[in-house]
Design an enzyme around this catalytic site. Sequence first.
Site, PDB file in Angstrom:
ATOM      1  N   GLY A 111     -23.157 -11.107   7.798  1.00 13.13           N
ATOM      2  CA  GLY A 111     -23.404 -10.608   6.456  1.00 13.13           C
ATOM      3  C   GLY A 111     -24.123 -11.599   5.570  1.00 13.13           C
ATOM      4  N   GLU A 134     -22.819 -11.124  16.513  1.00 15.21           N
ATOM      5  CA  GLU A 134     -21.857 -10.022  16.566  1.00 15.21           C
ATOM      6  C   GLU A 134     -21.501  -9.528  17.966  1.00 15.21           C
ATOM      7  OE1 GLU A 134     -23.552 -10.108  12.458  1.00 15.21           O
ATOM      8  OE2 GLU A 134     -24.393 -10.250  14.481  1.00 15.21           O
ATOM      9  N   ASP A 142     -25.901  -6.270  12.509  1.00 16.53           N
ATOM     10  CA  ASP A 142     -26.098  -5.241  11.482  1.00 16.53           C
ATOM     11  C   ASP A 142     -26.766  -5.857  10.262  1.00 16.53           C
ATOM     12  OD1 ASP A 142     -23.809  -6.709  10.722  1.00 16.53           O
ATOM     13  OD2 ASP A 142     -22.900  -4.992   9.718  1.00 16.53           O
TER      14      ASP A 142
END
Length: 350
Positions: A111, A134, A142
């Site tokens: 993030g 991830e 993502d």
Amino acid sequence: MGSDVIVEVTGSLGRIRLDRPKALNALTHAMIGDIDSALDRFAADPAIGAVLLSGEGERGLCAGGDLRSLYESEGTGFAESFWRDEYRLDARIAGYRKPFVALMDGITMGGGVGVSAHARHRVVTERSRIATPETGIGFLPDVGATWLLPRAPGEIGTYLGLTGEAVGAADAIFAGLADAMVPSARLPDLIRALAALPPEAGQNGVRAAIEAHAQDPGPAPLAEVRDVIDRCFAYDMVDEILAALQADGSDFAARILATLQAKAPASLVLTLCLLRRGRGAASLEAALEREFHAALALLAEGDFREGIRAAVIDKDRRPRWRPATLEAVDPAEIARWLEPRAEPVFPNLR
């Protein structure tokens, strides 16, 4: 604005400082909302010429999202709300009209990449460690990584997305994840220079200030092994990539093969699908939309909770992936994970 985000104005510079240093500034849902509110405030203030995002503490900008809160949540309702707001914030940063500068000093992962690598001006230092790790926790790259990584040279993005390998300043710039390297000792000088700019300085003024403090990061280590990466990661099936690495015979290929074999098999297959689709994505929002639905699938049906358990909760570093082997991954299940399963993040997306 919230105890974990410091929002302040210095000269013409609007500052957003992530302030959870003990948690490596991992993003909570409240922090995402606080950043978004700060962007509202700065956008409406004509005295603010640019926005600067940085992290408190000595270790990094941001290690990612708050995994414990996702693990402890029931079902997927909390995650759906969290990711919806996070991905909208990432897209907003990418399109923010005022100059947005992200200081990717130290650890910038997951993030943290989402709130920095989409910025117009991305600054790394000699301490930077940039990664999308991830697949090692049964998840997927993502926060728009499936938009960013396919736009790296050759198959560098495929390599980074599947392996989760961390890179330094030179490699981050080489891969298109950053723009300039400023030594960490010169960051206070850079911040003062940005704050002293007239509000109307614009993108060019901010860029010039960064360049005035930047240094050559030196050669990119990834460039030296790009031929191996381009050759071995050119395939559209994970098993073909593994076979190519095994056949290569170099020490680098052997190390990367061992790295991939420790990742969640289903996450590797899903990630490769998303990276390939990301190449043809019409926009960052389109890539984020696909990531959103796939992320919900991995939380509900995949290995994500198990990956968090092994890495964050029990910390035994012994995840029990299901399925445990690449051969046992069901293509029909992967296809289902790629389908929409919630209300869209970007309703007006075509």
